[in-house]
Write a protein that holds these residues in place. Structure first.
Motif, PDB file in Angstrom:
ATOM      1  N   THR A 344       0.809  -1.222   0.000  1.00 41.86           N
ATOM      2  CA  THR A 344       0.000   0.000   0.000  1.00 41.86           C
ATOM      3  C   THR A 344       0.842   1.272   0.000  1.00 41.86           C
ATOM      4  O   THR A 344       0.292   2.368   0.066  1.00 41.86           O
ATOM      5  CB  THR A 344      -0.925   0.026   1.230  1.00 41.86           C
ATOM      6  OG1 THR A 344      -0.132  -0.064   2.416  1.00 41.86           O
ATOM      7  CG2 THR A 344      -1.908  -1.137   1.181  1.00 41.86           C
ATOM      8  N   ALA A 444      -3.189   3.135  -0.949  1.00 41.64           N
ATOM      9  CA  ALA A 444      -4.240   2.577  -0.111  1.00 41.64           C
ATOM     10  C   ALA A 444      -5.466   2.260  -0.966  1.00 41.64           C
ATOM     11  O   ALA A 444      -5.594   2.721  -2.102  1.00 41.64           O
ATOM     12  CB  ALA A 444      -4.598   3.553   1.000  1.00 41.64           C
ATOM     13  N   SER A 445      -6.379   1.488  -0.404  1.00 42.23           N
ATOM     14  CA  SER A 445      -7.473   0.905  -1.181  1.00 42.23           C
ATOM     15  C   SER A 445      -8.823   1.564  -0.974  1.00 42.23           C
ATOM     16  O   SER A 445      -9.777   1.258  -1.683  1.00 42.23           O
ATOM     17  CB  SER A 445      -7.603  -0.578  -0.794  1.00 42.23           C
ATOM     18  OG  SER A 445      -7.869  -0.684   0.608  1.00 42.23           O
ATOM     19  N   MET A 446      -8.931   2.488   0.001  1.00 42.62           N
ATOM     20  CA  MET A 446     -10.262   2.889   0.473  1.00 42.62           C
ATOM     21  C   MET A 446     -11.053   3.750  -0.503  1.00 42.62           C
ATOM     22  O   MET A 446     -12.211   4.065  -0.236  1.00 42.62           O
ATOM     23  CB  MET A 446     -10.146   3.602   1.818  1.00 42.62           C
ATOM     24  CG  MET A 446      -9.860   2.652   2.967  1.00 42.62           C
ATOM     25  SD  MET A 446      -8.133   2.119   3.037  1.00 42.62           S
ATOM     26  CE  MET A 446      -7.354   3.600   3.684  1.00 42.62           C
ATOM     27  N   THR A 450     -13.093  -1.709   0.683  1.00 39.76           N
ATOM     28  CA  THR A 450     -13.107  -1.547   2.142  1.00 39.76           C
ATOM     29  C   THR A 450     -11.697  -1.572   2.705  1.00 39.76           C
ATOM     30  O   THR A 450     -11.355  -0.814   3.616  1.00 39.76           O
ATOM     31  CB  THR A 450     -13.949  -2.669   2.788  1.00 39.76           C
ATOM     32  OG1 THR A 450     -15.260  -2.648   2.230  1.00 39.76           O
ATOM     33  CG2 THR A 450     -14.027  -2.493   4.293  1.00 39.76           C
ATOM     34  N   ASN A 451     -10.857  -2.434   2.163  1.00 40.98           N
ATOM     35  CA  ASN A 451      -9.483  -2.578   2.628  1.00 40.98           C
ATOM     36  C   ASN A 451      -8.675  -3.324   1.568  1.00 40.98           C
ATOM     37  O   ASN A 451      -9.213  -3.726   0.529  1.00 40.98           O
ATOM     38  CB  ASN A 451      -9.432  -3.335   3.967  1.00 40.98           C
ATOM     39  CG  ASN A 451     -10.253  -4.619   3.940  1.00 40.98           C
ATOM     40  OD1 ASN A 451     -10.234  -5.368   2.954  1.00 40.98           O
ATOM     41  ND2 ASN A 451     -10.983  -4.880   5.013  1.00 40.98           N
ATOM     42  N   TYR A 452      -7.389  -3.518   1.839  1.00 35.79           N
ATOM     43  CA  TYR A 452      -6.540  -4.186   0.844  1.00 35.79           C
ATOM     44  C   TYR A 452      -6.924  -5.654   0.668  1.00 35.79           C
ATOM     45  O   TYR A 452      -6.675  -6.241  -0.389  1.00 35.79           O
ATOM     46  CB  TYR A 452      -5.060  -4.048   1.210  1.00 35.79           C
ATOM     47  CG  TYR A 452      -4.593  -4.885   2.376  1.00 35.79           C
ATOM     48  CD1 TYR A 452      -4.262  -6.230   2.221  1.00 35.79           C
ATOM     49  CD2 TYR A 452      -4.442  -4.325   3.643  1.00 35.79           C
ATOM     50  CE1 TYR A 452      -3.833  -7.001   3.277  1.00 35.79           C
ATOM     51  CE2 TYR A 452      -4.004  -5.081   4.711  1.00 35.79           C
ATOM     52  CZ  TYR A 452      -3.710  -6.409   4.532  1.00 35.79           C
ATOM     53  OH  TYR A 452      -3.290  -7.164   5.587  1.00 35.79           O
TER      54      TYR A 452
END
Length: 468
Positions: A344, A444-446, A450-452
């Motif tokens: 990330t 980052a994934s947001m 929701t998350n990685y």
């Protein structure tokens, strides 16, 4: 002098995975506990109700005001030092601890020593490798801290341990002034969380706290001089040694790699002439360069604790990495598809890109203030193509234009979760047999997920559809 909790007014700052257990433990020790929390959403109200049923006071939506009479604050690690609550505490002379400091203070005199790990990237994997090695040596242990068993549970519970493998973030270290580990490692240092720490210097200083008072070994990365500098600056117990790890041939007091073998020239007799074989590179899963470095750091900490060489080999062979950490998903038409959604930030992605010779790179997401010029310039020769997704993909596209203008780029103007299927399909079009399609977002994934974990799962589903 041990802190006496009976009758003391302790404020716990923040609900969540650390705040709720801390409040319960402190209440059980006889403290008068007040919990303050910024948010007041449904989840926070449910946690508050659970604590209030025990007789604990909870104030939701007011995390900045210092409750009257507070004698100690125990804070969630993510709360910034600049919060008004901590400014008020400093003016009132009220000490502030994190959950790690609380756990350290609550250890029994005969409790298990800590082997501690920090770094910008690789902490979780290294701690899990270390725990696997310790278990292979027949020791009672657990991976604790940021992962696995709660540190508070580990030190206050009934389970007995011989040694603990402890993952610590820079946040946790900032609030843990008394921590004194048996041995500790800083794996690497790269800019991260600078909005929290305020500067790279402050971030590095908090990481370096892990070395303070070490008894046996301070383990550092030979390839990352900043980690060695932290060792030089640390105030350690007399006799504590600086132990380096390197992907090259090790010097005395180092662990390294010789002809595909992990070797120890630190914890052997006559280390100036002798070396101990620990394991083969092929025993490391996966044998990517940065993961070999993680294995060497774990081995160094285990050897500092007296673990035999055979246990290092057996522990590494038994270790299975978590999902979304440079995980091979499938081969389709001679192309390997690898999920490193956990990458990330640029430092993690640099290590991931270095593991493969010819790559179609899927990248993008939330940049968190990162820049990508150095990353792209270093990886340009390995790139067959790139597929960009996410809110800040333009930053990566611009770096590719500057430093890898010959690399074909597909810019997907989408931030919906379905974009991953299209990204994988475009990557397949760019790839040739022998290539690796690598999800290593450097972001980052947001913005999309929701998350990685969800991002990595979407990648794996899309790859499976290719092979269906």
């Amino acid at each position: 002098m041990p802190f006496e909790f009976q009758g003391k007014h302790v404020t716990v700052a923040g609900l969540g995975v650390s705040g709720v257990p801390a409040a319960k433990v402190l209440h059980g020790l006889g403290a008068r506990v007040t919990v303050v929390n910024d948010g007041a959403d449904e989840h926070a109200r449910a946690q508050a109700a659970e604590l209030e049923a025990l007789g604990i006071t909870v104030r939701l939506g007011d995390g900045d005001t210092l409750p009257d009479g507070t004698e100690l604050i125990v804070t969630a690690p993510g709360w910034k030092p600049t919060k008004p609550l901590f400014t008020a505490a400093g003016q009132a002379g009220v000490p502030v601890w994190g959950d790690v400091e609380l756990a350290w203070r609550l250890r029994r005199p005969d409790s298990a020593p800590w082997l501690a790990v920090t770094g910008t990237n690789g902490k979780t994997t290294t701690v899990q490798m270390l725990a696997s090695i310790l278990k292979a040596a027949g020791l009672r242990t657990a991976a604790v801290g940021n992962i696995g068993v709660s540190l508070l549970d580990a030190v206050t519970g009934d389970e007995e341990y011989d040694v603990l493998a402890v993952e610590l973030s820079s946040y946790q270290l900032h609030w843990a002034p008394s921590l004194r580990a048996h041995s500790a490692a800083v794996l690497n240092l790269a800019p991260d969380h600078l909005d929290w720490h305020g500067s790279m210097e402050a971030y590095a200083a908090d990481k370096g706290r892990i070395y303070e008072g070490n008894h046996v070994a301070c383990v550092y990365n030979v390839a990352d001089k900043a980690t060695e500098d932290l060792v030089r600056e640390a105030d350690v117990e007399e006799g504590c040694r600086a132990i380096g790890f390197t992907l090259g041939s090790p010097a005395p007091s180092q662990l390294g790699v010789v002809d595909g073998i992990l070797v120890d020239r630190a914890f052997v007799e006559n280390r100036h002439k002798n070396a101990q074989e620990l394991a083969e590179v092929s025993d490391v899963n996966p044998p990517a360069p940065h993961n070999i470095a993680n294995a060497l750091a774990a081995a160094a900490l285990a050897r500092a604790f007296g673990v035999p060489a055979a246990a290092v080999r057996d522990g590494l062979r038994a270790f299975t990495p978590d999902a979304h950490r440079i995980a091979h998903v499938a081969d389709v038409d001679g192309v390997a598809y690898v999920d490193d959604s956990k990458a990330t930030n640029t430092h993690a992605t640099e290590a991931s890109l270095a593991a493969y010779e010819s790559i179609v790179w899927i990248a993008g997401g939330l940049a968190k203030g990162a820049t990508f010029d150095e990353l792209v310039a270093g990886a340009a020769k390995r790139l067959r193509g790139a597929v960009l997704i996410g809110a800040d993909r333009a930053l990566i596209r611009e770096a590719l234009t500057r430093h890898a203008p010959e690399v074909p780029v597909v810019d997907l103007d989408r931030t919906d979760t379905g974009a991953m299927l299209q990204a994988v399909q475009e990557a397949r079009r760019l790839a040739r047999p022998g290539d690796t399609v690598l999800l290593a977002p450097a972001c980052a994934s947001m913005d999309m997920f929701t998350n990685y974990n969800q991002r990595g799962d979407a990648f794996a589903r899309a790859v499976r559809e290719l092979g269906a």
